[in-house]
Every structure is written in C-alpha cells, then in structure tokens.
Design a protein around this motif. Structure first.
Motif, PDB file in Angstrom:
ATOM      1  N   VAL A  10     -36.104 -18.369-113.358  1.00 12.13           N
ATOM      2  CA  VAL A  10     -35.740 -18.400-114.770  1.00 12.13           C
ATOM      3  C   VAL A  10     -34.297 -17.946-114.913  1.00 12.13           C
ATOM      4  CG1 VAL A  10     -36.285 -17.440-117.037  1.00 12.13           C
ATOM      5  CG2 VAL A  10     -38.130 -17.962-115.430  1.00 12.13           C
ATOM      6  N   LEU A  11     -33.492 -18.788-115.573  1.00 11.78           N
ATOM      7  CA  LEU A  11     -32.068 -18.491-115.759  1.00 11.78           C
ATOM      8  C   LEU A  11     -31.743 -18.424-117.248  1.00 11.78           C
ATOM      9  CD1 LEU A  11     -31.944 -20.927-113.140  1.00 11.78           C
ATOM     10  CD2 LEU A  11     -30.043 -19.337-112.950  1.00 11.78           C
ATOM     11  N   PRO A  12     -31.742 -17.220-117.816  1.00 14.04           N
ATOM     12  CA  PRO A  12     -31.352 -17.080-119.216  1.00 14.04           C
ATOM     13  C   PRO A  12     -29.858 -17.348-119.397  1.00 14.04           C
ATOM     14  CG  PRO A  12     -32.666 -15.210-118.493  1.00 14.04           C
ATOM     15  CD  PRO A  12     -32.257 -15.979-117.267  1.00 14.04           C
ATOM     16  N   GLY A  13     -29.462 -17.392-120.638  1.00 17.28           N
ATOM     17  CA  GLY A  13     -28.061 -17.610-120.964  1.00 17.28           C
ATOM     18  C   GLY A  13     -27.336 -16.325-121.307  1.00 17.28           C
ATOM     19  N   TRP A  22     -38.891 -17.793-125.443  1.00 15.00           N
ATOM     20  CA  TRP A  22     -39.916 -18.501-124.670  1.00 15.00           C
ATOM     21  C   TRP A  22     -39.819 -18.197-123.181  1.00 15.00           C
ATOM     22  CZ3 TRP A  22     -38.091 -21.899-121.058  1.00 15.00           C
ATOM     23  CH2 TRP A  22     -36.800 -22.410-121.266  1.00 15.00           C
ATOM     24  N   GLN A  23     -38.605 -18.023-122.628  1.00 14.82           N
ATOM     25  CA  GLN A  23     -38.495 -17.710-121.205  1.00 14.82           C
ATOM     26  C   GLN A  23     -39.187 -16.389-120.884  1.00 14.82           C
ATOM     27  OE1 GLN A  23     -34.167 -17.937-120.640  1.00 14.82           O
ATOM     28  NE2 GLN A  23     -34.508 -19.638-119.218  1.00 14.82           N
ATOM     29  N   SER A  24     -38.935 -15.381-121.693  1.00 20.57           N
ATOM     30  CA  SER A  24     -39.542 -14.063-121.477  1.00 20.57           C
ATOM     31  C   SER A  24     -41.051 -14.129-121.667  1.00 20.57           C
ATOM     32  CB  SER A  24     -38.937 -13.043-122.447  1.00 20.57           C
ATOM     33  OG  SER A  24     -37.548 -12.930-122.234  1.00 20.57           O
ATOM     34  N   SER A 161     -35.428 -17.706-129.375  1.00 19.44           N
ATOM     35  CA  SER A 161     -36.365 -16.913-130.176  1.00 19.44           C
ATOM     36  C   SER A 161     -36.156 -17.136-131.674  1.00 19.44           C
ATOM     37  CB  SER A 161     -36.271 -15.430-129.821  1.00 19.44           C
ATOM     38  OG  SER A 161     -34.940 -14.971-129.932  1.00 19.44           O
ATOM     39  N   ASP A 162     -34.929 -17.423-132.095  1.00 24.51           N
ATOM     40  CA  ASP A 162     -34.677 -17.708-133.515  1.00 24.51           C
ATOM     41  C   ASP A 162     -35.362 -18.998-133.969  1.00 24.51           C
ATOM     42  OD1 ASP A 162     -33.122 -15.435-133.693  1.00 24.51           O
ATOM     43  OD2 ASP A 162     -31.220 -16.507-133.491  1.00 24.51           O
ATOM     44  N   SER A 163     -35.738 -19.837-133.035  1.00 23.78           N
ATOM     45  CA  SER A 163     -36.385 -21.110-133.356  1.00 23.78           C
ATOM     46  C   SER A 163     -37.875 -20.941-133.667  1.00 23.78           C
ATOM     47  CB  SER A 163     -36.205 -22.100-132.200  1.00 23.78           C
ATOM     48  OG  SER A 163     -34.834 -22.312-131.928  1.00 23.78           O
ATOM     49  N   GLY A 164     -38.416 -19.747-133.434  1.00 26.40           N
ATOM     50  CA  GLY A 164     -39.819 -19.480-133.736  1.00 26.40           C
ATOM     51  C   GLY A 164     -40.790 -20.289-132.892  1.00 26.40           C
ATOM     52  N   TRP A 168     -43.927 -21.764-126.761  1.00 30.06           N
ATOM     53  CA  TRP A 168     -43.349 -23.098-126.642  1.00 30.06           C
ATOM     54  C   TRP A 168     -44.167 -24.017-125.725  1.00 30.06           C
ATOM     55  CZ3 TRP A 168     -38.527 -25.175-123.821  1.00 30.06           C
ATOM     56  CH2 TRP A 168     -38.124 -26.381-124.399  1.00 30.06           C
ATOM     57  N   PRO A 169     -45.356 -24.407-126.181  1.00 22.42           N
ATOM     58  CA  PRO A 169     -46.209 -25.287-125.373  1.00 22.42           C
ATOM     59  C   PRO A 169     -45.545 -26.615-125.019  1.00 22.42           C
ATOM     60  CG  PRO A 169     -47.369 -24.534-127.356  1.00 22.42           C
ATOM     61  CD  PRO A 169     -45.978 -23.997-127.427  1.00 22.42           C
ATOM     62  N   GLN A 170     -44.712 -27.151-125.896  1.00 23.40           N
ATOM     63  CA  GLN A 170     -44.026 -28.409-125.583  1.00 23.40           C
ATOM     64  C   GLN A 170     -43.151 -28.239-124.344  1.00 23.40           C
ATOM     65  OE1 GLN A 170     -41.147 -29.821-128.482  1.00 23.40           O
ATOM     66  NE2 GLN A 170     -41.096 -31.853-127.568  1.00 23.40           N
ATOM     67  N   GLY A 171     -42.462 -27.113-124.242  1.00 22.69           N
ATOM     68  CA  GLY A 171     -41.639 -26.847-123.067  1.00 22.69           C
ATOM     69  C   GLY A 171     -42.464 -26.753-121.801  1.00 22.69           C
ATOM     70  N   ARG A 172     -43.627 -26.125-121.905  1.00 17.32           N
ATOM     71  CA  ARG A 172     -44.521 -26.037-120.742  1.00 17.32           C
ATOM     72  C   ARG A 172     -44.946 -27.431-120.272  1.00 17.32           C
ATOM     73  NH1 ARG A 172     -47.340 -20.837-120.014  1.00 17.32           N
ATOM     74  NH2 ARG A 172     -46.570 -19.382-121.570  1.00 17.32           N
ATOM     75  N   ARG A 173     -45.241 -28.312-121.248  1.00 18.79           N
ATOM     76  CA  ARG A 173     -45.622 -29.685-120.879  1.00 18.79           C
ATOM     77  C   ARG A 173     -44.456 -30.416-120.229  1.00 18.79           C
ATOM     78  NH1 ARG A 173     -48.142 -29.135-125.802  1.00 18.79           N
ATOM     79  NH2 ARG A 173     -46.518 -30.325-126.889  1.00 18.79           N
ATOM     80  N   LEU A 174     -43.254 -30.220-120.752  1.00 15.75           N
ATOM     81  CA  LEU A 174     -42.077 -30.868-120.163  1.00 15.75           C
ATOM     82  C   LEU A 174     -41.854 -30.401-118.724  1.00 15.75           C
ATOM     83  CD1 LEU A 174     -39.663 -30.716-123.223  1.00 15.75           C
ATOM     84  CD2 LEU A 174     -40.707 -32.780-122.232  1.00 15.75           C
TER      85      LEU A 174
END
Length: 184
Positions: A10-13, A22-24, A161-164, A168-174
């Motif tokens: 995992v590479l945060p910004g 979502w990364q955390s 995180s500001d995106s609420g 983030w299940p969509q990210g997991r699917r991607l």
C-alpha cells in the motif's frame, strides 16, 4: 495466506492516509496488506520515496501488487521508470494520481515531471471526474502513457476519506479484477 498469493504493498500519498481512508481501512481489515512507510510524509523527496518502494519490493518473498493513491501513484511511475522489467510486481491499482506537474504545492515539485512511459506490469488507473488534484483529461493521459486501463468512477473528488467511501467496495472489485485475487 499461501505463498502463491501476492503481497499487496500500500502506497499512500502526500501526508499519508488517515484511519478513515480506504487504504487504511483495507489494511485494518487484512493484516496481510503492508504499507510502504515513508521517512517524511509531509516533506516528500522523490529519491527517498522511490527507495522505500524499491526496498519493499526487494524484500517481498512472493509476487507483489501495488495499491497506490495520489502521490503514491507518481512514486510508482518514477520507480518503474528506473527499472528494466517488472521484477516481482504483477499489477498495480493506481487511484487518483496527483498531477504534480501542475500542482502549486512546493513539497511536490521534487516529483516533477511525471514519467510518461509504459509501466511493465498490468495497471489500472482509477480517476474521478472532479478530482481537485488531477483533471479527468490528465488522468486519461497518464493511463494512456502508462499503458493502463482507465476506470472513471464519476464525481468522487480525490477518492480519499473526504469522498466518504468507507471500505470502498468498488475499489476492492477493481483490484480483484486486476489481479484475479479475492484480496484485500
């Protein structure tokens, strides 16, 4: 976890990913995900960030999947530009790449210019239509230059995180679509 399963790095910004990101959240749900720690999240230096990624990849005992956000995406591009092949990296999910070439943030200037060379592993770039750190057009140009698939997720801001997004299940699917893995 079987040795054949990839290690997810995992590479945060810039300024790291806080607990609501979502990364955390993915890391908290799956201790098999490993954050690439940076010496200084608030005053990033490209050589240091690339070296930290290189060390994490070199230490991996199995195939690696990169899960990057924002400046982490640009770090991946710089790291790959200095390599002759993918090594153990088998894929990358690059979410909301930061356009450091146009960002008026002095701490990010060291990451200019963004490398625009094909990445040597399967890659998916995830972009938002209203990201304040990167226009949709520029994200599409990054994906094209990197030889990556582009996924437009609509108006989700900087996909942080500001995106609420919660988990983030969509990210997991991607990520699962990219790697064929059920993780994270």
């Amino acid at each position: 976890m079987s040795p054949a399963e990839p290690l997810h790095l995992v590479l945060p910004g810039y300024q790291n990913s806080g607990p609501a990101h979502w990364q955390s959240r993915w890391e908290a749900a799956d201790p098999g995900l490993v954050r690439v720690e940076q010496a200084d999240w608030d005053a990033p230096r490209r050589t240091d960030w690339v070296a930290a990624l290189d060390a994490a990849v070199a230490a991996a005992d199995r195939p690696v999947v990169l899960v990057a956000h924002s400046l982490g995406c640009i770090t991946v591009a710089h790291w790959a530009a200095g390599r002759t092949g993918p090594g153990p990296v088998v894929g990358a999910l690059l979410v909301a790449p930061a356009d450091v070439d146009t960002a008026e943030v002095p701490e990010l200037v060291d990451f200019r210019p963004v490398p625009l060379r094909p990445l040597p592993f399967p890659t998916t770039v995830v972009a938002s239509t209203d990201d304040p750190w990167c226009t949709a057009e520029r994200a599409a140009a990054f994906a094209d230059a990197w030889g990556a698939a582009l996924v437009d997720v609509g108006p989700l801001g900087h996909i942080n995180s500001d995106s609420g997004l919660g988990d983030w299940p969509q990210g997991r699917r991607l990520l699962a679509d990219l790697t064929g893995s059920a993780r994270p």
